[in-house]
Motif scaffolding. Structure first.
Motif, PDB file in Angstrom:
ATOM      1  N   THR A  25      13.934  17.912  80.794  1.00  0.00           N
ATOM      2  CA  THR A  25      15.353  17.836  80.462  1.00  0.00           C
ATOM      3  C   THR A  25      15.530  16.612  79.577  1.00  0.00           C
ATOM      4  O   THR A  25      15.084  15.516  79.930  1.00  0.00           O
ATOM      5  CB  THR A  25      16.214  17.696  81.734  1.00  0.00           C
ATOM      6  N   VAL A  26      16.156  16.815  78.430  1.00  0.00           N
ATOM      7  CA  VAL A  26      16.420  15.721  77.503  1.00  0.00           C
ATOM      8  C   VAL A  26      17.918  15.434  77.556  1.00  0.00           C
ATOM      9  O   VAL A  26      18.742  16.337  77.372  1.00  0.00           O
ATOM     10  CB  VAL A  26      16.008  16.078  76.057  1.00  0.00           C
ATOM     11  N   SER A  27      18.273  14.196  77.830  1.00  0.00           N
ATOM     12  CA  SER A  27      19.678  13.806  77.834  1.00  0.00           C
ATOM     13  C   SER A  27      19.860  12.617  76.893  1.00  0.00           C
ATOM     14  O   SER A  27      18.906  11.899  76.600  1.00  0.00           O
ATOM     15  CB  SER A  27      20.137  13.459  79.255  1.00  0.00           C
ATOM     16  N   PHE A  28      21.089  12.438  76.433  1.00  0.00           N
ATOM     17  CA  PHE A  28      21.347  11.354  75.490  1.00  0.00           C
ATOM     18  C   PHE A  28      22.802  10.924  75.582  1.00  0.00           C
ATOM     19  O   PHE A  28      23.672  11.667  76.027  1.00  0.00           O
ATOM     20  CB  PHE A  28      21.000  11.777  74.054  1.00  0.00           C
ATOM     21  N   ASP A  29      23.054   9.689  75.153  1.00  0.00           N
ATOM     22  CA  ASP A  29      24.403   9.142  75.086  1.00  0.00           C
ATOM     23  C   ASP A  29      24.878   9.242  73.650  1.00  0.00           C
ATOM     24  O   ASP A  29      24.092   9.079  72.709  1.00  0.00           O
ATOM     25  CB  ASP A  29      24.408   7.673  75.522  1.00  0.00           C
ATOM     26  N   TRP A  30      26.170   9.497  73.494  1.00  0.00           N
ATOM     27  CA  TRP A  30      26.714   9.618  72.148  1.00  0.00           C
ATOM     28  C   TRP A  30      28.122   9.047  72.097  1.00  0.00           C
ATOM     29  O   TRP A  30      28.771   8.870  73.121  1.00  0.00           O
ATOM     30  CB  TRP A  30      26.701  11.064  71.672  1.00  0.00           C
ATOM     31  N   VAL A  31      28.566   8.754  70.885  1.00  0.00           N
ATOM     32  CA  VAL A  31      29.922   8.259  70.651  1.00  0.00           C
ATOM     33  C   VAL A  31      30.552   9.115  69.557  1.00  0.00           C
ATOM     34  O   VAL A  31      29.905   9.441  68.558  1.00  0.00           O
ATOM     35  CB  VAL A  31      29.917   6.760  70.285  1.00  0.00           C
ATOM     36  N   GLU A  32      31.793   9.521  69.780  1.00  0.00           N
ATOM     37  CA  GLU A  32      32.492  10.352  68.798  1.00  0.00           C
ATOM     38  C   GLU A  32      32.832   9.504  67.570  1.00  0.00           C
ATOM     39  O   GLU A  32      33.299   8.379  67.682  1.00  0.00           O
ATOM     40  CB  GLU A  32      33.760  10.935  69.407  1.00  0.00           C
ATOM     41  N   GLN A  33      32.610  10.074  66.378  1.00  0.00           N
ATOM     42  CA  GLN A  33      32.834   9.341  65.145  1.00  0.00           C
ATOM     43  C   GLN A  33      33.941   9.919  64.280  1.00  0.00           C
ATOM     44  O   GLN A  33      34.327   9.303  63.306  1.00  0.00           O
ATOM     45  CB  GLN A  33      31.544   9.300  64.310  1.00  0.00           C
ATOM     46  N   GLY A  34      34.403  11.100  64.584  1.00  0.00           N
ATOM     47  CA  GLY A  34      35.452  11.699  63.758  1.00  0.00           C
ATOM     48  C   GLY A  34      35.841  13.055  64.293  1.00  0.00           C
ATOM     49  O   GLY A  34      35.324  13.515  65.307  1.00  0.00           O
ATOM     50  N   LYS A  35      36.773  13.667  63.583  1.00  0.00           N
ATOM     51  CA  LYS A  35      37.267  14.997  63.957  1.00  0.00           C
ATOM     52  C   LYS A  35      36.734  16.029  62.974  1.00  0.00           C
ATOM     53  O   LYS A  35      36.727  15.804  61.762  1.00  0.00           O
ATOM     54  CB  LYS A  35      38.802  15.035  63.950  1.00  0.00           C
ATOM     55  N   TYR A  36      36.306  17.169  63.510  1.00  0.00           N
ATOM     56  CA  TYR A  36      35.719  18.211  62.666  1.00  0.00           C
ATOM     57  C   TYR A  36      36.720  18.818  61.696  1.00  0.00           C
ATOM     58  O   TYR A  36      36.349  19.338  60.656  1.00  0.00           O
ATOM     59  CB  TYR A  36      35.103  19.314  63.531  1.00  0.00           C
ATOM     60  N   ASN A  37      38.001  18.741  61.996  1.00  0.00           N
ATOM     61  CA  ASN A  37      39.008  19.334  61.122  1.00  0.00           C
ATOM     62  C   ASN A  37      39.609  18.324  60.153  1.00  0.00           C
ATOM     63  O   ASN A  37      40.621  18.594  59.512  1.00  0.00           O
ATOM     64  CB  ASN A  37      40.106  20.021  61.943  1.00  0.00           C
ATOM     65  N   SER A  38      38.980  17.166  60.007  1.00  0.00           N
ATOM     66  CA  SER A  38      39.414  16.153  59.047  1.00  0.00           C
ATOM     67  C   SER A  38      38.414  16.115  57.892  1.00  0.00           C
ATOM     68  O   SER A  38      37.254  15.732  58.071  1.00  0.00           O
ATOM     69  CB  SER A  38      39.482  14.774  59.723  1.00  0.00           C
ATOM     70  N   HIS A  39      38.869  16.520  56.717  1.00  0.00           N
ATOM     71  CA  HIS A  39      37.982  16.523  55.548  1.00  0.00           C
ATOM     72  C   HIS A  39      37.455  15.113  55.276  1.00  0.00           C
ATOM     73  O   HIS A  39      36.277  14.940  54.944  1.00  0.00           O
ATOM     74  CB  HIS A  39      38.715  17.074  54.322  1.00  0.00           C
ATOM     75  N   GLU A  40      38.300  14.124  55.420  1.00  0.00           N
ATOM     76  CA  GLU A  40      37.885  12.743  55.165  1.00  0.00           C
ATOM     77  C   GLU A  40      36.755  12.325  56.116  1.00  0.00           C
ATOM     78  O   GLU A  40      35.775  11.704  55.689  1.00  0.00           O
ATOM     79  CB  GLU A  40      39.082  11.798  55.338  1.00  0.00           C
ATOM     80  N   ASP A  41      36.872  12.669  57.397  1.00  0.00           N
ATOM     81  CA  ASP A  41      35.808  12.357  58.354  1.00  0.00           C
ATOM     82  C   ASP A  41      34.521  13.101  58.010  1.00  0.00           C
ATOM     83  O   ASP A  41      33.428  12.543  58.108  1.00  0.00           O
ATOM     84  CB  ASP A  41      36.234  12.718  59.780  1.00  0.00           C
ATOM     85  N   MET A  42      34.649  14.358  57.600  1.00  0.00           N
ATOM     86  CA  MET A  42      33.459  15.149  57.235  1.00  0.00           C
ATOM     87  C   MET A  42      32.740  14.526  56.039  1.00  0.00           C
ATOM     88  O   MET A  42      31.511  14.469  56.007  1.00  0.00           O
ATOM     89  CB  MET A  42      33.859  16.589  56.914  1.00  0.00           C
TER      90      MET A  42
END
Length: 95
Positions: free
Chosen positions: A68-85
């Motif tokens: 089992t592979v687990s990992f920690d992550w942090v959200e960096q943006g919203k998928y529906n924001s062109h600028e974030d993409m």
């Protein structure tokens, strides 16, 4: 991730070499310093970056053959924001 090997969905056989190979490929993908897009079972979508090193644990019920592979992550943006993409490199900026 519960890692069962590349061929498990086809032949339902636990191949330890395939499990090791798939585990290594997943860890390489998670640690390539690129942002990730994750969709969960509820339909939520997250654009994130993996932080810290992924952790690998072994299932003793299967002779330590399944990982089992687990990992920690942090959200960096919203998928529906062109600028974030654009900022995260998922899409090119339209000129």
């Amino acid at each position: 991730f519960k890692v069962l090997g590349y061929q498990f969905e086809i032949d339902k056989h636990l191949d330890r070499n395939s499990i090791v190979e798939q585990t290594n490929d997943i860890v390489a993908f998670l640690t390539n310093s690129k942002p990730k897009c994750i969709k969960d079972y509820n339909g939520n979508i997250y654009m994130c970056k993996v932080i810290n090193s992924p952790k690998i644990s072994y299932d003793a019920n299967w002779g330590n053959g399944i990982t089992t592979v687990s990992f920690d992550w942090v959200e960096q943006g919203k998928y529906n924001s062109h600028e974030d993409m654009v900022d995260l490199g998922f899409v090119d900026e339209v000129q």
